[in-house]
Design an enzyme around this catalytic site. Sequence first.
Site, PDB file in Angstrom:
ATOM      1  N   SER A  10      68.106  12.565  38.378  1.00 43.66           N
ATOM      2  CA  SER A  10      68.076  13.505  39.499  1.00 43.66           C
ATOM      3  C   SER A  10      66.647  13.635  40.031  1.00 43.66           C
ATOM      4  CB  SER A  10      68.619  14.861  39.024  1.00 43.66           C
ATOM      5  OG  SER A  10      68.812  15.731  40.108  1.00 43.66           O
ATOM      6  N   ASN A  11      66.359  14.680  40.784  1.00 45.48           N
ATOM      7  CA  ASN A  11      65.000  14.919  41.273  1.00 45.48           C
ATOM      8  C   ASN A  11      64.717  16.412  41.223  1.00 45.48           C
ATOM      9  OD1 ASN A  11      65.783  16.154  43.928  1.00 45.48           O
ATOM     10  ND2 ASN A  11      66.774  14.163  44.126  1.00 45.48           N
ATOM     11  N   ARG A  12      63.500  16.802  41.650  1.00 49.21           N
ATOM     12  CA  ARG A  12      63.070  18.178  41.415  1.00 49.21           C
ATOM     13  C   ARG A  12      63.425  19.141  42.550  1.00 49.21           C
ATOM     14  NH1 ARG A  12      57.202  17.323  41.002  1.00 49.21           N
ATOM     15  NH2 ARG A  12      57.131  19.575  41.026  1.00 49.21           N
ATOM     16  N   SER A  13      64.257  18.731  43.474  1.00 54.96           N
ATOM     17  CA  SER A  13      64.621  19.642  44.566  1.00 54.96           C
ATOM     18  C   SER A  13      65.344  20.874  44.011  1.00 54.96           C
ATOM     19  CB  SER A  13      65.552  18.905  45.544  1.00 54.96           C
ATOM     20  OG  SER A  13      66.181  19.831  46.391  1.00 54.96           O
ATOM     21  N   ALA A  64      68.051  16.465  48.895  1.00 55.47           N
ATOM     22  CA  ALA A  64      67.301  15.310  48.397  1.00 55.47           C
ATOM     23  C   ALA A  64      68.323  14.405  47.713  1.00 55.47           C
ATOM     24  CB  ALA A  64      66.235  15.776  47.416  1.00 55.47           C
TER      25      ALA A  64
END
Length: 400
Positions: A211-214, A278
Site C-alpha cells: 500500500s502507500n502512506r495516503s 493514491a
Amino acid sequence: MKGSLEGKEIILGVSGSIAAYKAVEILRELTGRGAAVTVVMTEGAQRFVAPLTFETLSRRPVLTDLFTLDYDKHIGHVATGERANLLVVAPATANTIAKFAHGLADDFLSNLYLSSPCPVLLAPAMDREMYAHSAVQENLTHLKARGVHVLEPEYGELASGLIGRGRLPELSTILQKIDDLLRHQGDLTGETVLVTAGPTQELLDPVRYISNRSTGKMGFALAQAAQDRGAHVTLVSGPTSLPTPPGIMRTDVTTAEEMYQAVLDRLDTTTILIMAAAVADYRPSSSASQKMKKQETLTVEFVRNPDILAEAGRHKGSRILVGFAAETEDLLENAREKLRKKHLDLIVANDIRVGFGGETTRVTILDRHGGVQELPERSKREVAHQILDRVVALRSGERA
Ligand code: CTP
C-alpha cells in the site's frame, strides 16, 4: 473576518440547553462579521437566557411566540424563512432535533424549519447518554439524509458532571462551518460529485498487502467541501480510519480493481469526478490463498492496475475530471503531461514533502487552458475549497 458575512440573512435558533448562553457569543460574532441575524428562541431557551440579551445584540425582535400577529414585531415564520440564507440552530436539543426529524410544528422554531428553503445547520448539545441514544442518532441520520448539516458535539465535561460527547462545538468550529456554508452559497447545487480518497491495498496473501502512506484526508476534505457547496456527493474510499462526513454516501473498497469498478459503476450519473485517491499502480500478479511461509528470498511479480482516471478520460463527455499528481521531481512538467494524457480539466500537483498524512498541504493547480495557480501551504479544508473554486470557474466558463 470583519465584513465577511455582509449582506447575509441568518436565522439563529436557540433551544433549551445550558449551552444557550453560548449562542450570545455566536450572535455577537455573526453581527460583527456583518450578518443580519434574527434570533428565534424556544420556550426552554428563554428559561436559560432572557430574550432581551439577544434582542439588544441583534437589534431585532426575538421571535418566540407563534401566535402573535403583531407584524411590526413578528414578521411571521414564512417571511422570515423565505429571505434567510441560513438557519443555524445552536444549541440544538434532543427535543428540537426530534421535532425537525418528524416534521412537528408546535413552536416558532419548528415551524420555521418547515418553511425555510435555505440550508440548515444544527449544532447539537446535550448530555452524553442522550446524544448516544439510538432515538437521537436515528433522528440525526434522518436529518442528514435530508441534507441538513450537522456538527458533531465535542467530547469533554458536561453540565451533569459526566465526561463524554455532548458539548456544543467550539465557537470557532461553528463559525467556520457557517462561513463555509455561506461563502459559496450552493454554487455546486445540481452537481453529482464523485470523490475517491485514501490508499488502495494490493493483497499478497490473506494477511499481507502492498500500500502507500495516503490517509485520505484530502479526499475527505473535498467531499465535505463539495457537500457544503450544495453538491450531491459520493465518496469511494480506500482503507482509512476517517469518519464519514455527515450526509455523504460512502462506499469502501480495498484494492485498485475494486475502486475501478466502484467508480465506473457510478460514472454515468457523475458530473464531476475528483480522483484524490493514491491508487496503487501495480498489484501482485497473484495473491496466495493461504498465508505465505517464510523463505530465504522472496520474489514478487507485479502487474499494472487499470488506470481509473485515464479510463474516465476516455469517456469524458461533459464531465469535469480532476486528478492529483504527487511528485518528487519535475512537479509541473509531470503534472501537465498527466493533465493532457488523461483528458483532465484540472490537475492538483502535490508537493509530497508537505502534506502526506498531515493537516496542511501545498499544491499547484493546473487547468486545461494552461492556467497555473500556486497556493501557499494551507489546511486541506481551505485547499479543497480553492480546488472547487476552480471547478466552478470552469463550469461557468463552459456555460458562458
Ligand atoms: N490514478 C488512477 N488510477 C490509477 C493510478 C492513478 O485513477 N491506477 C489517478 C490518481 O487518483 C491521481 C492520478 O491518477 O488522480 C495520478 O496519476 P498517475 O499517473 O498515477 O500518477 P503517478 O502514480 O504519480 O504516476 P507516475 O508513476 O506515472 O508518475
